[in-house]
Design a protein around this motif. Structure first.
Motif, mmCIF file in Angstrom:
data_model
loop_
_atom_site.group_PDB
_atom_site.id
_atom_site.type_symbol
_atom_site.label_atom_id
_atom_site.label_comp_id
_atom_site.label_asym_id
_atom_site.label_seq_id
_atom_site.Cartn_x
_atom_site.Cartn_y
_atom_site.Cartn_z
ATOM 1 N N ALA A 22 -6.079 -37.350 17.215
ATOM 2 C CA ALA A 22 -5.718 -38.691 16.911
ATOM 3 C C ALA A 22 -5.093 -38.701 15.409
ATOM 4 C CB ALA A 22 -6.986 -39.621 16.894
ATOM 5 N N GLU A 23 -5.406 -37.760 14.639
ATOM 6 C CA GLU A 23 -4.710 -37.592 13.192
ATOM 7 C C GLU A 23 -3.551 -36.905 13.214
ATOM 8 O OE1 GLU A 23 -7.943 -35.300 11.746
ATOM 9 O OE2 GLU A 23 -9.071 -37.039 10.750
ATOM 10 N N VAL A 24 -3.028 -36.405 14.313
ATOM 11 C CA VAL A 24 -1.500 -35.681 14.174
ATOM 12 C C VAL A 24 -0.667 -36.570 13.939
ATOM 13 C CG1 VAL A 24 0.005 -34.174 15.594
ATOM 14 C CG2 VAL A 24 -2.511 -33.657 15.536
ATOM 15 N N ALA A 25 -0.722 -37.719 14.413
ATOM 16 C CA ALA A 25 0.337 -38.708 14.474
ATOM 17 C C ALA A 25 0.538 -39.279 13.036
ATOM 18 C CB ALA A 25 0.207 -39.953 15.534
ATOM 19 N N LYS A 26 -0.795 -39.561 12.451
ATOM 20 C CA LYS A 26 -0.829 -40.131 11.260
ATOM 21 C C LYS A 26 -0.415 -39.058 9.991
ATOM 22 C CE LYS A 26 -3.848 -41.972 7.676
ATOM 23 N NZ LYS A 26 -5.195 -42.027 7.307
ATOM 24 N N LEU A 27 -0.692 -37.806 10.380
ATOM 25 C CA LEU A 27 -0.215 -36.850 9.431
ATOM 26 C C LEU A 27 1.197 -36.427 9.591
ATOM 27 C CD1 LEU A 27 -1.259 -34.712 7.312
ATOM 28 C CD2 LEU A 27 -1.509 -32.975 9.159
ATOM 29 N N GLN A 28 1.740 -36.614 10.840
ATOM 30 C CA GLN A 28 3.255 -36.182 10.875
ATOM 31 C C GLN A 28 3.832 -37.434 10.226
ATOM 32 O OE1 GLN A 28 4.413 -36.784 15.005
ATOM 33 N NE2 GLN A 28 6.441 -36.117 14.824
ATOM 34 N N ALA A 29 3.525 -38.739 10.092
ATOM 35 C CA ALA A 29 4.325 -39.740 9.488
ATOM 36 C C ALA A 29 4.076 -39.586 7.880
ATOM 37 C CB ALA A 29 3.731 -41.082 9.716
ATOM 38 N N GLU A 30 2.974 -39.140 7.499
ATOM 39 C CA GLU A 30 2.700 -38.917 6.187
ATOM 40 C C GLU A 30 3.591 -37.621 5.519
ATOM 41 O OE1 GLU A 30 -1.422 -38.555 5.108
ATOM 42 O OE2 GLU A 30 -1.651 -40.391 5.674
ATOM 43 N N LEU A 31 3.794 -36.597 6.128
ATOM 44 C CA LEU A 31 4.700 -35.352 6.182
ATOM 45 C C LEU A 31 6.047 -35.682 5.985
ATOM 46 C CD1 LEU A 31 2.388 -32.548 7.354
ATOM 47 C CD2 LEU A 31 2.553 -32.981 5.123
ATOM 48 N N ASN A 32 6.307 -36.468 6.888
ATOM 49 C CA ASN A 32 7.713 -36.896 7.128
ATOM 50 C C ASN A 32 8.135 -37.935 5.947
ATOM 51 O OD1 ASN A 32 8.825 -35.497 9.502
ATOM 52 N ND2 ASN A 32 7.902 -37.005 10.789
ATOM 53 N N GLY A 33 7.253 -38.755 5.315
ATOM 54 C CA GLY A 33 7.485 -39.710 4.374
ATOM 55 C C GLY A 33 7.830 -38.460 3.273
ATOM 56 N N ILE A 34 6.995 -37.725 2.796
ATOM 57 C CA ILE A 34 7.125 -36.793 1.808
ATOM 58 C C ILE A 34 8.372 -36.086 1.746
ATOM 59 C CG2 ILE A 34 6.326 -34.659 0.561
ATOM 60 C CD1 ILE A 34 3.146 -35.648 1.627
ATOM 61 N N LEU A 35 8.633 -35.486 2.895
ATOM 62 C CA LEU A 35 10.030 -34.752 3.043
ATOM 63 C C LEU A 35 11.187 -35.796 2.708
ATOM 64 C CD1 LEU A 35 9.066 -32.490 6.072
ATOM 65 C CD2 LEU A 35 9.347 -31.875 3.695
ATOM 66 N N GLY A 36 11.090 -36.726 2.979
ATOM 67 C CA GLY A 36 12.046 -38.060 2.740
ATOM 68 C C GLY A 36 12.272 -38.089 1.457
ATOM 69 N N TRP A 37 11.153 -38.415 0.794
ATOM 70 C CA TRP A 37 10.985 -38.396 -0.862
ATOM 71 C C TRP A 37 11.864 -37.180 -1.508
ATOM 72 C CZ3 TRP A 37 5.508 -40.059 -0.977
ATOM 73 C CH2 TRP A 37 5.271 -41.409 -0.471
ATOM 74 N N ILE A 38 11.464 -36.126 -0.794
ATOM 75 C CA ILE A 38 12.301 -34.781 -1.439
ATOM 76 C C ILE A 38 13.518 -34.789 -1.459
ATOM 77 C CG2 ILE A 38 12.337 -32.263 -1.294
ATOM 78 C CD1 ILE A 38 9.412 -32.508 -0.647
ATOM 79 N N GLU A 39 13.954 -35.159 0.011
ATOM 80 C CA GLU A 39 15.551 -35.534 0.291
ATOM 81 C C GLU A 39 16.129 -36.357 -0.738
ATOM 82 O OE1 GLU A 39 15.928 -36.191 4.277
ATOM 83 O OE2 GLU A 39 15.305 -34.234 4.962
ATOM 84 N N GLN A 40 15.670 -37.431 -1.233
ATOM 85 C CA GLN A 40 15.942 -38.435 -2.161
ATOM 86 C C GLN A 40 16.290 -37.962 -3.322
ATOM 87 O OE1 GLN A 40 13.624 -41.767 -1.922
ATOM 88 N NE2 GLN A 40 14.544 -42.917 -0.301
#
Length: 97
Positions: A22-40
């Motif tokens: 159940a936590e994998v989807a939430k963690l996936q969204a958080e990590l993708n958000g962090i990677l998005g900030w790094i790309e910015q």
């Protein structure tokens, strides 16, 4: 860059974290958000910007104070609340017999 669930599970395994299904989807969204900030941040033009070390903006090396040993200059205040005193020193019970 986007992480899939298999990569999220692999990262959690490498970090030795137990992640429920159940936590994998939430963690996936958080990590993708962090990677998005790094790309910015990588898209920011930093040409001509001096690198900073330690967060301090100083020219040259940092100045260091002299390494001088002192007694603090206030022995009476330091020893005022000592339970036992021997002259200018703390009195302590004997440990080794």
């Amino acid at each position: 860059m986007s992480l899939d669930t298999a990569t999220v599970r692999r990262v959690a395994s490498l970090a030795r974290l137990h992640v429920d299904d159940a936590e994998v989807a939430k963690l996936q969204a958080e990590l993708n958000g962090i990677l998005g900030w790094i790309e910015q941040l990588q898209a920011v033009n930093t040409d001509g910007v001096e690198p900073m070390a330690g967060g301090a903006v100083t020219s040259g090396a940092m100045r260091l104070r002299e390494d001088v040993i002192t007694d603090g200059g206030i022995p009476e205040k330091v020893l005022a609340n000592a339970p036992d005193r021997e002259g200018e020193y703390f009195g302590v019970p004997k440990v080794v017999e």
